[in-house]
Design a protein around this motif. Structure first.
Motif, PDB file in Angstrom:
ATOM      1  N   ILE A   1       2.755 -29.897  -4.544  1.00  0.00           N
ATOM      2  CA  ILE A   1       2.999 -30.931  -5.555  1.00  0.00           C
ATOM      3  C   ILE A   1       1.684 -31.517  -6.038  1.00  0.00           C
ATOM      4  O   ILE A   1       1.487 -31.747  -7.240  1.00  0.00           O
ATOM      5  CB  ILE A   1       3.919 -32.028  -4.982  1.00  0.00           C
ATOM      6  N   TYR A   2       0.767 -31.743  -5.115  1.00  0.00           N
ATOM      7  CA  TYR A   2      -0.529 -32.300  -5.509  1.00  0.00           C
ATOM      8  C   TYR A   2      -1.284 -31.326  -6.420  1.00  0.00           C
ATOM      9  O   TYR A   2      -1.880 -31.731  -7.430  1.00  0.00           O
ATOM     10  CB  TYR A   2      -1.363 -32.615  -4.272  1.00  0.00           C
ATOM     11  N   ALA A   3      -1.245 -30.048  -6.064  1.00  0.00           N
ATOM     12  CA  ALA A   3      -1.932 -29.047  -6.877  1.00  0.00           C
ATOM     13  C   ALA A   3      -1.389 -29.010  -8.298  1.00  0.00           C
ATOM     14  O   ALA A   3      -2.128 -28.811  -9.267  1.00  0.00           O
ATOM     15  CB  ALA A   3      -1.793 -27.671  -6.226  1.00  0.00           C
TER      16      ALA A   3
ATOM     17  N   SER B   1      10.068 -28.392  -9.654  1.00  0.00           N
ATOM     18  CA  SER B   1      10.869 -28.502 -10.868  1.00  0.00           C
ATOM     19  C   SER B   1      11.256 -29.959 -11.130  1.00  0.00           C
ATOM     20  O   SER B   1      11.193 -30.438 -12.271  1.00  0.00           O
ATOM     21  CB  SER B   1      12.130 -27.639 -10.744  1.00  0.00           C
ATOM     22  N   ASP B   2      11.645 -30.672 -10.069  1.00  0.00           N
ATOM     23  CA  ASP B   2      12.012 -32.085 -10.205  1.00  0.00           C
ATOM     24  C   ASP B   2      10.801 -32.921 -10.626  1.00  0.00           C
ATOM     25  O   ASP B   2      10.932 -33.863 -11.423  1.00  0.00           O
ATOM     26  CB  ASP B   2      12.582 -32.616  -8.892  1.00  0.00           C
ATOM     27  N   CYS B   3       9.633 -32.599 -10.080  1.00  0.00           N
ATOM     28  CA  CYS B   3       8.414 -33.309 -10.467  1.00  0.00           C
ATOM     29  C   CYS B   3       8.108 -33.103 -11.945  1.00  0.00           C
ATOM     30  O   CYS B   3       7.746 -34.048 -12.664  1.00  0.00           O
ATOM     31  CB  CYS B   3       7.235 -32.845  -9.622  1.00  0.00           C
ATOM     32  N   GLN B   4       8.259 -31.872 -12.412  1.00  0.00           N
ATOM     33  CA  GLN B   4       7.987 -31.578 -13.815  1.00  0.00           C
ATOM     34  C   GLN B   4       8.937 -32.349 -14.722  1.00  0.00           C
ATOM     35  O   GLN B   4       8.526 -32.903 -15.755  1.00  0.00           O
ATOM     36  CB  GLN B   4       8.123 -30.074 -14.074  1.00  0.00           C
ATOM     37  N   LEU B   5      10.204 -32.392 -14.339  1.00  0.00           N
ATOM     38  CA  LEU B   5      11.184 -33.136 -15.130  1.00  0.00           C
ATOM     39  C   LEU B   5      10.825 -34.617 -15.186  1.00  0.00           C
ATOM     40  O   LEU B   5      10.910 -35.247 -16.245  1.00  0.00           O
ATOM     41  CB  LEU B   5      12.584 -32.964 -14.525  1.00  0.00           C
TER      42      LEU B   5
ATOM     43  N   ASP C   1      13.442 -30.977  -0.594  1.00  0.00           N
ATOM     44  CA  ASP C   1      14.147 -29.729  -0.896  1.00  0.00           C
ATOM     45  C   ASP C   1      13.152 -28.584  -0.727  1.00  0.00           C
ATOM     46  O   ASP C   1      12.037 -28.785  -0.227  1.00  0.00           O
ATOM     47  CB  ASP C   1      14.706 -29.772  -2.326  1.00  0.00           C
ATOM     48  N   ASN C   2      13.519 -27.390  -1.154  1.00  0.00           N
ATOM     49  CA  ASN C   2      12.549 -26.299  -1.133  1.00  0.00           C
ATOM     50  C   ASN C   2      11.461 -26.591  -2.174  1.00  0.00           C
ATOM     51  O   ASN C   2      11.662 -27.369  -3.114  1.00  0.00           O
ATOM     52  CB  ASN C   2      13.218 -24.947  -1.370  1.00  0.00           C
ATOM     53  N   ILE C   3      10.308 -25.956  -1.987  1.00  0.00           N
ATOM     54  CA  ILE C   3       9.144 -26.284  -2.809  1.00  0.00           C
ATOM     55  C   ILE C   3       9.411 -26.063  -4.298  1.00  0.00           C
ATOM     56  O   ILE C   3       9.068 -26.907  -5.139  1.00  0.00           O
ATOM     57  CB  ILE C   3       7.919 -25.465  -2.358  1.00  0.00           C
TER      58      ILE C   3
ATOM     59  N   VAL D   1       7.830 -36.024 -14.823  1.00  0.00           N
ATOM     60  CA  VAL D   1       6.640 -36.201 -15.648  1.00  0.00           C
ATOM     61  C   VAL D   1       6.993 -36.079 -17.128  1.00  0.00           C
ATOM     62  O   VAL D   1       6.508 -36.848 -17.969  1.00  0.00           O
ATOM     63  CB  VAL D   1       5.557 -35.183 -15.248  1.00  0.00           C
ATOM     64  N   ASP D   2       7.859 -35.137 -17.445  1.00  0.00           N
ATOM     65  CA  ASP D   2       8.297 -34.969 -18.838  1.00  0.00           C
ATOM     66  C   ASP D   2       9.032 -36.205 -19.347  1.00  0.00           C
ATOM     67  O   ASP D   2       9.020 -36.491 -20.558  1.00  0.00           O
ATOM     68  CB  ASP D   2       9.204 -33.742 -18.966  1.00  0.00           C
ATOM     69  N   GLN D   3       9.669 -36.936 -18.434  1.00  0.00           N
ATOM     70  CA  GLN D   3      10.392 -38.151 -18.816  1.00  0.00           C
ATOM     71  C   GLN D   3       9.477 -39.369 -18.916  1.00  0.00           C
ATOM     72  O   GLN D   3       9.925 -40.446 -19.294  1.00  0.00           O
ATOM     73  CB  GLN D   3      11.501 -38.434 -17.792  1.00  0.00           C
ATOM     74  N   GLY D   4       8.199 -39.183 -18.574  1.00  0.00           N
ATOM     75  CA  GLY D   4       7.235 -40.268 -18.735  1.00  0.00           C
ATOM     76  C   GLY D   4       6.799 -40.953 -17.460  1.00  0.00           C
ATOM     77  O   GLY D   4       5.980 -41.879 -17.500  1.00  0.00           O
ATOM     78  N   PHE D   5       7.299 -40.527 -16.307  1.00  0.00           N
ATOM     79  CA  PHE D   5       6.891 -41.139 -15.046  1.00  0.00           C
ATOM     80  C   PHE D   5       5.499 -40.655 -14.654  1.00  0.00           C
ATOM     81  O   PHE D   5       5.186 -39.465 -14.758  1.00  0.00           O
ATOM     82  CB  PHE D   5       7.888 -40.791 -13.935  1.00  0.00           C
ATOM     83  N   ASP D   6       4.667 -41.596 -14.188  1.00  0.00           N
ATOM     84  CA  ASP D   6       3.338 -41.218 -13.720  1.00  0.00           C
ATOM     85  C   ASP D   6       3.091 -41.632 -12.269  1.00  0.00           C
ATOM     86  O   ASP D   6       1.951 -41.652 -11.808  1.00  0.00           O
ATOM     87  CB  ASP D   6       2.245 -41.776 -14.634  1.00  0.00           C
ATOM     88  N   VAL D   7       4.185 -41.988 -11.561  1.00  0.00           N
ATOM     89  CA  VAL D   7       4.130 -42.245 -10.121  1.00  0.00           C
ATOM     90  C   VAL D   7       5.330 -41.538  -9.491  1.00  0.00           C
ATOM     91  O   VAL D   7       6.475 -41.824  -9.861  1.00  0.00           O
ATOM     92  CB  VAL D   7       4.173 -43.745  -9.785  1.00  0.00           C
ATOM     93  N   LEU D   8       5.071 -40.625  -8.562  1.00  0.00           N
ATOM     94  CA  LEU D   8       6.135 -39.854  -7.917  1.00  0.00           C
ATOM     95  C   LEU D   8       6.257 -40.262  -6.452  1.00  0.00           C
ATOM     96  O   LEU D   8       5.271 -40.218  -5.713  1.00  0.00           O
ATOM     97  CB  LEU D   8       5.845 -38.354  -8.015  1.00  0.00           C
ATOM     98  N   LYS D   9       7.455 -40.648  -6.051  1.00  0.00           N
ATOM     99  CA  LYS D   9       7.725 -40.972  -4.648  1.00  0.00           C
ATOM    100  C   LYS D   9       8.416 -39.764  -4.026  1.00  0.00           C
ATOM    101  O   LYS D   9       9.588 -39.506  -4.294  1.00  0.00           O
ATOM    102  CB  LYS D   9       8.611 -42.217  -4.544  1.00  0.00           C
TER     103      LYS D   9
END
Length: 236
Positions: A177-179, A146-150, A139-141, A152-160
């Motif tokens: 995203i890396y930053a 925002s999706d990454c933050q959500l 999607d757009n950056i 991580v907040d849910q406890g995920f520590d691996v993002l695909k």
């Protein structure tokens, strides 16, 4: 425990959050369920999704190949002979990976029930829990961050992270995203066949130069581009 019958059902489950890839957008999962019945009354379940733009497999195609070619060879066989069953499933027809997977899952389900033990133990595993990742749609950056933050907040520590629809945008997405999340989660890229071999090398070199560390990059080139043909230079 002998195989008595093989039948089919459909399972449709809406997704809480639809996901987008370079090839498609999915708002629900619709699986073909393969049901293996035995003479003693036990039932094994397996399933596979329809992915025509990825593997070429459709629900009707899976049903047809199982009914016509594989199922007749499995009927009457003992579940305890797991190596024989999986050999038949894998060698009766070429390709058709999704149909084979659904059948094997159902066979292994019954194999676990035969010995009254969790499958991971029968296969030699010692851990009862597995860690998985969560998919971040292309999607757009801002939306991806925002999706990454959500996640991580849910406890995920691996993002695909799904990318692959525009090379330059893909590189900027991954950098952003890396930053924002390198200290919180591992990053996996899923390009869904969106790059050529040359673009793959270009993208990874730029990301490496920017200091981006990735756990893996999945399926960057077309599924049949095994040798990276687009890297070859023709000479006269």
């Amino acid at each position: 425990m002998k195989i008595k019958a093989i039948r089919f059902a459909k399972l449709k489950v809406p997704l809480v959050t639809p996901f987008k890839t370079a090839l498609r957008e999915v708002s629900f999962i619709e699986d073909l369920v393969v049901i293996i019945e035995t003479h003693c009354g036990q039932i094994g379940y397996g399933s596979a999704a329809s992915t025509p733009v990825i593997t070429g497999d459709t629900h009707q195609g899976m049903i047809s190949v199982i009914k016509q070619f594989i199922a007749p060879k499995l009927l009457g066989l003992e579940i305890e002979n797991i190596n024989q069953l999986t050999h038949i499933i894998q060698t009766t027809v070429v390709g058709n990976s999704s149909a084979k997977a659904a059948l094997e899952i159902a066979v292994y389900d019954l194999w676990g029930k035969l010995y009254k033990a969790p499958l991971y133990k029968l296969l030699g595993g010692g851990q009862s829990e597995l860690k998985t990742d969560i998919t971040i749609s292309v999607d757009n950056i801002d939306k991806m961050l925002s999706d990454c933050q959500l996640a991580v907040d849910q406890g995920f520590d691996v993002l695909k992270v799904k990318i692959g629809n525009n090379l330059n945008q893909d590189i900027e997405r991954v950098k952003a995203i890396y930053a924002g999340f390198a200290s919180k989660a591992l990053l996996r890229l899923d390009v869904n066949q969106g790059w050529s071999a040359k673009q793959t090398v270009q993208a990874l070199q730029q990301l490496e130069h920017a200091g981006v560390v990735l756990e893996l990059v999945e399926q960057p080139v077309k599924s049949n581009d095994i040798y990276g043909r687009s890297l070859e230079v023709k000479t006269s």
